[in-house]
Structures are given as structure tokens and as C-alpha cells.
Design a protein around this motif. Structure first.
Motif, PDB file in Angstrom:
ATOM      1  N   ALA A   1      10.819   4.208   7.356  1.00  0.00           N
ATOM      2  CA  ALA A   1      11.800   3.191   8.142  1.00  0.00           C
ATOM      3  C   ALA A   1      12.768   3.538   7.454  1.00  0.00           C
ATOM      4  N   THR A   2      13.204   3.313   6.498  1.00  0.00           N
ATOM      5  CA  THR A   2      14.966   3.466   5.497  1.00  0.00           C
ATOM      6  C   THR A   2      14.538   4.689   4.300  1.00  0.00           C
ATOM      7  N   GLY A   3      13.096   4.665   4.805  1.00  0.00           N
ATOM      8  CA  GLY A   3      13.616   5.334   2.401  1.00  0.00           C
ATOM      9  C   GLY A   3      14.161   4.979   1.532  1.00  0.00           C
ATOM     10  N   ARG A   4      12.822   3.694   1.707  1.00  0.00           N
ATOM     11  CA  ARG A   4      13.723   2.323   0.296  1.00  0.00           C
ATOM     12  C   ARG A   4      12.006   1.805  -0.069  1.00  0.00           C
ATOM     13  N   ILE A   5      11.870   2.025  -1.827  1.00  0.00           N
ATOM     14  CA  ILE A   5      10.930   1.650  -2.378  1.00  0.00           C
ATOM     15  C   ILE A   5       9.958   0.098  -2.093  1.00  0.00           C
ATOM     16  N   ALA A   6       9.340  -0.364  -1.671  1.00  0.00           N
ATOM     17  CA  ALA A   6       8.823  -1.952  -1.785  1.00  0.00           C
ATOM     18  C   ALA A   6       8.428  -2.288  -3.138  1.00  0.00           C
ATOM     19  N   GLY A   7       9.510  -1.965  -4.036  1.00  0.00           N
ATOM     20  CA  GLY A   7       9.237  -2.258  -5.252  1.00  0.00           C
ATOM     21  C   GLY A   7      10.014  -4.042  -5.566  1.00  0.00           C
TER      22      GLY A   7
ATOM     23  N   CYS B   1       7.219  -3.561 -10.668  1.00  0.00           N
ATOM     24  CA  CYS B   1       6.131  -4.462 -11.314  1.00  0.00           C
ATOM     25  C   CYS B   1       4.914  -3.578 -10.531  1.00  0.00           C
ATOM     26  N   THR B   2       4.708  -4.618  -9.799  1.00  0.00           N
ATOM     27  CA  THR B   2       2.628  -4.648  -9.465  1.00  0.00           C
ATOM     28  C   THR B   2       3.067  -3.867  -7.883  1.00  0.00           C
ATOM     29  N   SER B   3       4.014  -4.115  -7.117  1.00  0.00           N
ATOM     30  CA  SER B   3       4.206  -2.580  -6.007  1.00  0.00           C
ATOM     31  C   SER B   3       4.618  -2.044  -6.173  1.00  0.00           C
ATOM     32  N   GLY B   4       5.924  -2.498  -7.084  1.00  0.00           N
ATOM     33  CA  GLY B   4       6.761  -0.822  -7.228  1.00  0.00           C
ATOM     34  C   GLY B   4       5.708   0.247  -7.730  1.00  0.00           C
ATOM     35  N   HIS B   5       5.544  -0.331  -9.230  1.00  0.00           N
ATOM     36  CA  HIS B   5       4.121   1.005  -8.879  1.00  0.00           C
ATOM     37  C   HIS B   5       2.818   0.557  -9.047  1.00  0.00           C
ATOM     38  N   GLY B   6       2.250  -0.308  -9.447  1.00  0.00           N
ATOM     39  CA  GLY B   6       1.036  -0.653  -8.692  1.00  0.00           C
ATOM     40  C   GLY B   6       0.801   0.649  -7.550  1.00  0.00           C
ATOM     41  N   VAL B   7       1.832   0.387  -6.049  1.00  0.00           N
ATOM     42  CA  VAL B   7       1.453   0.256  -5.156  1.00  0.00           C
ATOM     43  C   VAL B   7       2.308   1.572  -4.861  1.00  0.00           C
ATOM     44  N   CYS B   8       2.991   1.386  -4.889  1.00  0.00           N
ATOM     45  CA  CYS B   8       4.207   2.615  -4.313  1.00  0.00           C
ATOM     46  C   CYS B   8       3.924   3.880  -5.301  1.00  0.00           C
ATOM     47  N   GLY B   9       4.183   2.857  -6.842  1.00  0.00           N
ATOM     48  CA  GLY B   9       4.295   4.641  -7.621  1.00  0.00           C
ATOM     49  C   GLY B   9       2.826   5.302  -7.641  1.00  0.00           C
TER      50      GLY B   9
ATOM     51  N   ILE C   1       1.239   5.750 -12.537  1.00  0.00           N
ATOM     52  CA  ILE C   1       0.212   5.074 -13.232  1.00  0.00           C
ATOM     53  C   ILE C   1      -0.295   5.041 -14.749  1.00  0.00           C
ATOM     54  N   ALA C   2       0.727   5.791 -15.319  1.00  0.00           N
ATOM     55  CA  ALA C   2       0.927   5.136 -16.735  1.00  0.00           C
ATOM     56  C   ALA C   2       1.501   4.188 -16.521  1.00  0.00           C
TER      57      ALA C   2
ATOM     58  N   ALA D   1      -5.350  -1.205  -0.472  1.00  0.00           N
ATOM     59  CA  ALA D   1      -3.225  -1.337  -0.431  1.00  0.00           C
ATOM     60  C   ALA D   1      -3.337   0.250  -0.038  1.00  0.00           C
ATOM     61  N   LEU D   2      -4.031   1.042  -1.312  1.00  0.00           N
ATOM     62  CA  LEU D   2      -3.715   2.043  -1.662  1.00  0.00           C
ATOM     63  C   LEU D   2      -3.834   2.973  -0.484  1.00  0.00           C
ATOM     64  N   ALA D   3      -4.774   2.961   0.231  1.00  0.00           N
ATOM     65  CA  ALA D   3      -5.834   3.510   1.460  1.00  0.00           C
ATOM     66  C   ALA D   3      -5.329   3.890   2.167  1.00  0.00           C
ATOM     67  N   VAL D   4      -3.784   2.485   2.674  1.00  0.00           N
ATOM     68  CA  VAL D   4      -2.698   3.095   3.700  1.00  0.00           C
ATOM     69  C   VAL D   4      -1.833   3.403   3.296  1.00  0.00           C
ATOM     70  N   ALA D   5      -1.143   2.512   1.768  1.00  0.00           N
ATOM     71  CA  ALA D   5      -0.015   3.557   1.848  1.00  0.00           C
ATOM     72  C   ALA D   5       0.026   4.679   1.347  1.00  0.00           C
ATOM     73  N   ILE D   6      -1.475   5.536   1.214  1.00  0.00           N
ATOM     74  CA  ILE D   6      -1.293   6.820  -0.092  1.00  0.00           C
ATOM     75  C   ILE D   6      -1.021   8.000   1.818  1.00  0.00           C
TER      76      ILE D   6
END
Lengths: 142, 143
Positions: free
Chosen positions: A28-34, A101-109, A118-119, B50-55
């Protein structure tokens, strides 16, 4: 090591909602949910406070809405207040230094196959697990 | 306006996810991190979900030229895995492991009026502020 308290279904569903939220924000906005980046931008006064405040408010609203339907969630904090302060300082400083953090790197990244994310995720997971090990099993609790 | 509504909507969905997954509960998170103790693998499945949807979600989004409500797609200017990334992650990890709160869950927990969450969030903002203060000291030309 024993396995206890495993809640696979709610974990998968809750995780899917988090992933959906991240994808929604990006599409929607191009932004990262971190969350650390979103909050950090408020401190840096990057001039775009409205969307940041709305997203963070949304976190609280979503949590409250869920509680209306399913009852207040368990939130177990068993650490003394000085440890809360130290932990908060470390999380605040570390997430800015490490750019996520967990959302920025762990999910979005990771979802974008970022080697940096990943690192970072491997490192913060290891650091957190080591910290828990030291506190719970080496020192005997804080 | 629609852009802001979508942002709020995404935040709400995220907040629901934090409660449903129980990531808002530091005890649940610490139980995942306590690998050698009574281990709760749930956080691994939260990430998997989360990754299953986000990827696929991010791929679909990125196939567009612009986001639905305009603007541009955030791109990280950083490319290499550097010392700042790794040391920052390590510091964050220690803080996370001490209590079981990371930024999202701590902020969501404010909705329940928990003083522990408030104290943590205030300290977190202070830590972030200290970092940026340090950067300004060493780099007088604003970034």
C-alpha cells in the motif's frame, strides 16, 4: 531439553497475520513494517510522523480489539524494574545501530531474501538465546 | 488519506497477529529462547507463518511499479554485512533475551496499561535517542 507449551496453530495463524500486515504496508505505501525503524524515525524527526504514529497506534488498537473478542492476553513479565530499564536501553540502542529488529529484519528482511537481515536475525537470535541461558541456567534468574 | 488509513489498517492487523501468536507475552518468547530448558518452539512457527505470507506478499507488491497509494518502495541503501549491523543485532539480542520484549510487542502491550511495558518502551526510546545523539556528535553534517 523438554518441549512444553507448544501452540502450533495459533502461532501459525498469528504469524500469518503479522506477515500479512507487513505485506499490506509494503504494497500500500512502500514502507517496511520494522517497528524499531518506524519508532526510530519519530525520534529522528524525519518529518513524516503521521504514518508512523498511525502504524504504532494500530498495534495497540489491534491488540485491544483482539482482547475484546478473546479476553485480555497473558503478558508475563518477571523481571525487576532495573532489568527492564537496561533491557529497554539495549533494545533501543541495538535496533538503531543494527538497523532493525524482529519485524524489520526477521520478517520483512528475510521475506525479501536480504543477506543483511538473515545475518542480523541469526545474530540477535543467538545473542538472545545465550542471554536466556546465562540468566536462567548459569546465574539462576534475574 | 487512504494511504494513512491503509497504514493504520496494517498496524491493526499486525497488533492482532501479535496477540493471536502470543508474541505479546514475554514469557512465551523467553520459553522459545530457553532452548536448553523447557522449550516452546512456537516462535519458530510464528516466523514460518509470517514468512509464508510475506514472501509471496512482498513479491507481488514489488511487481508493481509504485505502491498502491503512491510514493516509492523503501530500498535499503546498505548492501554489506558490516560491523554495525552485527554489533547492533547482538546488543538488541541481549536486551531482548533479558526480558522477552522487542519493540512491537512492547508497544502493543501499552494497550493493556502495563507499567512494565511503559517503562521498557521509555527506556527503549531513550536508548534509541542516545544512539542518534552519538551519531550527531561524531558526524556534524546531518545525514
Amino acid at each position: 531439553m523438554t518441549i512444553e507449551g507448544f501452540t502450533p496453530v495459533s502461532a501459525l495463524i498469528g504469524g500469518a497475520l503479522i506477515g500479512l500486515a507487513a505485506a499490506m504496508l509494503y504494497a500500500a505505501t512502500g514502507r517496511i513494517a520494522g517497528v524499531s525503524g518506524i519508532a526510530g524515525g519519530l525520534l529522528r524527526r524525519s518529518g513524516d510522523a503521521p504514518w508512523r504514529l498511525l502504524f504504532l497506534a494500530g498495534l495497540m488498537v489491534g491488540a485491544a480489539l483482539t482482547a475484546l473478542v478473546a479476553g485480555a492476553p497473558s503478558i508475563r513479565v518477571e523481571t525487576a524494574w532495573p532489568v527492564l530499564v537496561i533491557a529497554g536501553l539495549l533494545v533501543g540502542y541495538g535496533t538503531q545501530l543494527g538497523s532493525g529488529c524482529t519485524s524489520g529484519h526477521g520478517v520483512c528482511g528475510i521475506a525479501r531474501f536480504s543477506r543483511r537481515s538473515i545475518a542480523a536475525t541469526i545474530v540477535f537470535m543467538a545473542a538472545a538465546a545465550l542471554t536466556v541461558f546465562i540468566v536462567r541456567h548459569a546465574v539462576g534468574g534475574a | 488519506m487512504l494511504r494513512l488509513a491503509a497504514t493504520l489498517g496494517a498496524g491493526i492487523v499486525f497488533g492482532i497477529g501479535l496477540v493471536v501468536s502470543q508474541m505479546i507475552d514475554p514469557g512465551k518468547v523467553l520459553a522459545f529462547l530457553d532452548i536448553t530448558g523447557k522449550w516452546d518452539p512456537s516462535l519458530a512457527l510464528v516466523m514460518a507463518g509470517a514468512l509464508a505470507v510475506a514472501i509471496p506478499g512482498f513479491r507481488l507488491a514489488a511487481a508493481r511499479k509504485v505502491p498502491v497509494f503512491g510514493g516509492g518502495f523503501d530500498q535499503s541503501r546498505q548492501r554489506s554485512i558490516d560491523g554495525r549491523l552485527l554489533s547492533g543485532a547482538a546488543v538488541f539480542g541481549v536486551g531482548w533475551g533479558l526480558v522477552g520484549f522487542c519493540p512491537g510487542p512492547a508497544i502493543a502491550a501499552l494497550a493493556f496499561g502495563r507499567w512494565e511495558a511503559l517503562l521498557f518502551v521509555l527506556a527503549m526510546l531513550a536508548g534509541a535517542w542516545l544512539f542518534h545523539l552519538g551519531r550527531r556528535r561524531h558526524a556534524p553534517v546531518s545525514a
